[in-house]
Design an enzyme around this catalytic site. Structure first.
Site, PDB file in Angstrom:
ATOM      1  N   CYS A 113       0.856  -1.460   0.098  1.00 21.22           N
ATOM      2  CA  CYS A 113      -0.655  -0.507   0.176  1.00 21.22           C
ATOM      3  C   CYS A 113       0.749   0.994  -0.381  1.00 21.22           C
ATOM      4  O   CYS A 113       0.528   2.362  -0.071  1.00 21.22           O
ATOM      5  CB  CYS A 113      -1.329   0.075   1.139  1.00 21.22           C
ATOM      6  SG  CYS A 113      -2.318  -1.567   1.482  1.00 21.22           S
ATOM      7  N   HIS A 250      -3.594   7.035   2.139  1.00 21.69           N
ATOM      8  CA  HIS A 250      -3.556   5.982   1.112  1.00 21.69           C
ATOM      9  C   HIS A 250      -4.746   6.547   1.760  1.00 21.69           C
ATOM     10  O   HIS A 250      -5.494   5.743   2.987  1.00 21.69           O
ATOM     11  CB  HIS A 250      -2.457   4.663   1.831  1.00 21.69           C
ATOM     12  CG  HIS A 250      -3.473   3.524   1.469  1.00 21.69           C
ATOM     13  ND1 HIS A 250      -3.981   3.119   0.341  1.00 21.69           N
ATOM     14  CD2 HIS A 250      -3.120   2.379   2.805  1.00 21.69           C
ATOM     15  CE1 HIS A 250      -3.932   1.898   0.995  1.00 21.69           C
ATOM     16  NE2 HIS A 250      -4.107   1.423   2.017  1.00 21.69           N
ATOM     17  N   ASN A 280     -10.160   0.051  -0.658  1.00 21.88           N
ATOM     18  CA  ASN A 280      -8.901   0.888  -0.688  1.00 21.88           C
ATOM     19  C   ASN A 280      -8.128  -0.433  -1.241  1.00 21.88           C
ATOM     20  O   ASN A 280      -8.405  -1.231  -1.783  1.00 21.88           O
ATOM     21  CB  ASN A 280      -8.241  -0.400   0.502  1.00 21.88           C
ATOM     22  CG  ASN A 280      -6.569  -0.481   0.661  1.00 21.88           C
ATOM     23  OD1 ASN A 280      -5.741  -0.434   0.104  1.00 21.88           O
ATOM     24  ND2 ASN A 280      -6.182  -1.399   2.051  1.00 21.88           N
TER      25      ASN A 280
HETATM   26  O1  UT7 Z   1      -4.277  -1.299   3.293  1.00 21.34           O
HETATM   27  C1  UT7 Z   1      -3.080  -1.327   4.382  1.00 21.34           C
HETATM   28  C2  UT7 Z   1      -3.106  -0.940   5.939  1.00 21.34           C
HETATM   29  N1  UT7 Z   1      -4.307  -1.536   6.536  1.00 21.34           N
HETATM   30  C3  UT7 Z   1      -4.939  -1.305   6.940  1.00 21.34           C
HETATM   31  O2  UT7 Z   1      -4.799   0.248   7.230  1.00 21.34           O
HETATM   32  C4  UT7 Z   1      -6.558  -2.191   7.355  1.00 21.34           C
HETATM   33  C5  UT7 Z   1      -6.288  -1.132   8.998  1.00 21.34           C
HETATM   34  N2  UT7 Z   1      -7.231  -2.424  10.771  1.00 21.34           N
HETATM   35  C6  UT7 Z   1      -8.628  -1.618   9.213  1.00 21.34           C
HETATM   36  O3  UT7 Z   1      -8.939  -0.820   8.458  1.00 21.34           O
HETATM   37  C7  UT7 Z   1      -9.676  -2.040  10.561  1.00 21.34           C
HETATM   38  O4  UT7 Z   1      -9.112  -3.004  11.997  1.00 21.34           O
HETATM   39  C8  UT7 Z   1     -11.337  -3.882   9.717  1.00 21.34           C
HETATM   40  C9  UT7 Z   1     -11.894  -2.574   8.973  1.00 21.34           C
HETATM   41  C10 UT7 Z   1      -9.867  -4.373   9.028  1.00 21.34           C
HETATM   42  C11 UT7 Z   1     -11.396  -4.091  10.428  1.00 21.34           C
HETATM   43  O5  UT7 Z   1     -12.232  -3.317  11.744  1.00 21.34           O
HETATM   44  P1  UT7 Z   1     -12.431  -3.573  13.735  1.00 21.34           P
HETATM   45  O6  UT7 Z   1     -13.107  -2.811  13.963  1.00 21.34           O
HETATM   46  O7  UT7 Z   1     -10.545  -3.621  13.436  1.00 21.34           O
HETATM   47  O8  UT7 Z   1     -13.153  -4.818  13.346  1.00 21.34           O
HETATM   48  P2  UT7 Z   1     -12.331  -6.677  14.186  1.00 21.34           P
HETATM   49  O9  UT7 Z   1     -11.177  -6.724  13.569  1.00 21.34           O
HETATM   50  O10 UT7 Z   1     -11.603  -6.409  15.490  1.00 21.34           O
HETATM   51  O11 UT7 Z   1     -13.737  -7.216  13.773  1.00 21.34           O
HETATM   52  C12 UT7 Z   1     -14.617  -6.713  15.510  1.00 21.34           C
HETATM   53  C13 UT7 Z   1     -15.790  -7.771  14.722  1.00 21.34           C
HETATM   54  C14 UT7 Z   1     -15.187  -9.709  15.189  1.00 21.34           C
HETATM   55  O12 UT7 Z   1     -16.483  -9.859  15.024  1.00 21.34           O
HETATM   56  P3  UT7 Z   1     -16.094 -10.343  16.636  1.00 21.34           P
HETATM   57  O13 UT7 Z   1     -14.936 -11.038  17.103  1.00 21.34           O
HETATM   58  O14 UT7 Z   1     -16.471  -9.399  17.497  1.00 21.34           O
HETATM   59  O15 UT7 Z   1     -17.595 -10.766  16.941  1.00 21.34           O
HETATM   60  C15 UT7 Z   1     -15.682  -9.706  13.832  1.00 21.34           C
HETATM   61  O16 UT7 Z   1     -15.520 -11.125  13.210  1.00 21.34           O
HETATM   62  O17 UT7 Z   1     -16.455  -7.721  12.872  1.00 21.34           O
HETATM   63  C16 UT7 Z   1     -16.895  -8.882  12.664  1.00 21.34           C
HETATM   64  N3  UT7 Z   1     -16.247  -8.924  10.819  1.00 21.34           N
HETATM   65  C17 UT7 Z   1     -17.519  -8.863  10.225  1.00 21.34           C
HETATM   66  N4  UT7 Z   1     -18.682  -8.858  10.611  1.00 21.34           N
HETATM   67  C18 UT7 Z   1     -19.580  -8.745   9.342  1.00 21.34           C
HETATM   68  C19 UT7 Z   1     -15.206  -8.528  10.429  1.00 21.34           C
HETATM   69  N5  UT7 Z   1     -15.574  -8.501   8.899  1.00 21.34           N
HETATM   70  C20 UT7 Z   1     -16.125  -8.738   8.985  1.00 21.34           C
HETATM   71  C21 UT7 Z   1     -17.360  -8.174   7.909  1.00 21.34           C
HETATM   72  N6  UT7 Z   1     -18.660  -8.340   8.299  1.00 21.34           N
HETATM   73  N7  UT7 Z   1     -17.126  -8.061   6.705  1.00 21.34           N
END
Ligand code: UT7
Length: 323
Positions: A113, A250, A280
């Site tokens: 990225c 980004h 992204n």
């Molecule tokens: O481009 C390179 C750099 N990349 C980045 O900068 C990405 C950085 N990270 C992020 O943007 C975020 O961490 C994410 C968008 C990837 C995830 O957001 P989050 O608020 O950190 O969510 P999480 O991973 O902590 O997941 C929270 C919950 C989980 O459920 P439980 O374990 O709390 O029951 C996931 O299973 O959300 C669930 N979940 C989803 N639910 C519905 C994860 N993906 C999805 C989904 N739809 N697509």
């Protein structure tokens, strides 16, 4: 002293736009979750015949048109991508062939990225040392082809696209508002490999592999690393955050954009946001966002623009330019 001046920009997107609602029909997710956690509302996905090199070529043509330059005046093409058409040769050489300009320098840069920041900084260094007079710096990706469409934690986040800048070496005029790239900084921390990587490759599995990410941990590192590198570039340029007209980040997550701007004390109105429309697009996101900012009438000639990105590796970087 030579400075690299941005003469034009262009971008290209695949024909097919996929909304969150359409995605939710085949992936266990909802529009609400995606919008609330990421700010993404839609993404463009490459179809048959659309590849990284074809999108890059379209973006390059638009940037050349914007600059008013003939393709054969370009002596250097650097394409940032992690999703090349082939393992080799570099997709940059396919772009060169499509533009019909053989003979100059053409190669790919792979820093995920932050690839565009690595490509921009490399092109700037090469122009300033006289290796070329005019350069095309492109970010282009088809991440849809390395996504695990069964993994809802990653597949909803990415899209395909391309963006390009045309740079020209120009004798630096030591006067207020002189255009060009002023200062840049790049970093990498290979110890963080396992937080964001692809689980395949020619020398390990002999497969293309799929993207794997521990999103929450990447998020935490992104905010810290980006704030640090932005300060480093501002210090190097002897400028303050208040002097920045536009941040072109980004586009990974709207919450990262907000948190980084807050850390710098910058109002959100100064941040170009396209993550809602493009998702992204990895190395393509910064030039895509810049071109969008210019064509929508926000970024104007004379503005001080900060580019920044962070991605797999980890790699991260920032670059400050007067447009
Ligand atoms: O481009 C390179 C750099 N990349 C980045 O900068 C990405 C950085 N990270 C992020 O943007 C975020 O961490 C994410 C968008 C990837 C995830 O957001 P989050 O608020 O950190 O969510 P999480 O991973 O902590 O997941 C929270 C919950 C989980 O459920 P439980 O374990 O709390 O029951 C996931 O299973 O959300 C669930 N979940 C989803 N639910 C519905 C994860 N993906 C999805 C989904 N739809 N697509």
């Amino acid at each position: 002293m030579i400075r690299s001046v941005i003469r034009g920009s262009g971008s290209a997107l695949p024909a097919r736009c996929v909304s969150n609602a359409e995605l939710a029909e085949r992936v266990d997710t909802t529009d609400e979750w995606i919008v609330e956690r990421t700010g993404i509302r839609q993404r463009y996905l490459a179809g048959e015949g659309e590849t990284t090199a074809s999108l890059a070529t379209d973006a390059a043509r638009a940037a050349l048109d914007d600059a008013g330059f003939d393709a054969d005046s370009i002596g250097l093409i650097i394409l940032a991508t992690s999703t090349p058409d082939n393992t080799f040769p570099a997709s940059a050489t396919k772009v060169q062939a499509a533009l019909g300009t053989p003979g100059g320098i053409a190669f790919d840069v792979q820093a995920v990225c932050s690839g565009f920041l690595y490509a921009l900084t490399t092109a700037d260094a090469m122009l300033r040392t006289g290796m070329a007079k005019r350069a095309l710096v492109i970010g282009a990706e088809t991440f849809s082809r390395i996504l695990d469409w069964e993994d809802r934690t990653t597949c909803v986040l990415f899209g395909d696209g391309a963006g390009a800048l045309v740079l020209e070496a120009e004798e630096f005029r030591d006067e207020a508002g002189a255009p060009g790239i002023i200062a840049s900084a790049l970093h990498a921390d290979g110890a963080q490999h396992d937080l964001l990587y692809v689980d395949g490759g020619p020398s390990t599995t002999q497969t293309v592999g799929h993207l794997r990410m521990k999103g929450r941990e990447v998020f935490r590192h992104a905010v810290v690393n980006l704030a640090q590198v932005l300060r480093e570039v501002l210090d190097g340029a002897g400028l303050t955050a208040e002097e920045i007209d536009w941040v072109v980040p980004h586009q990974a997550n709207a919450r990262i954009l907000d948190a980084t701007a807050r850390k710098l004390g910058l109002p959100p109105e100064k941040v170009i946001v396209t993550v809602d429309q493009h998702a992204n697009t990895s190395a393509a996101s910064v030039p895509l966002a810049f071109d969008h900012g210019v064509r929508s009438g926000k970024i104007a000639r004379g503005d001080l623009v900060m580019f920044e990105a962070m991605g797999g590796g980890f790699t991260w970087g920032a670059s400050l330019a007067r447009y």
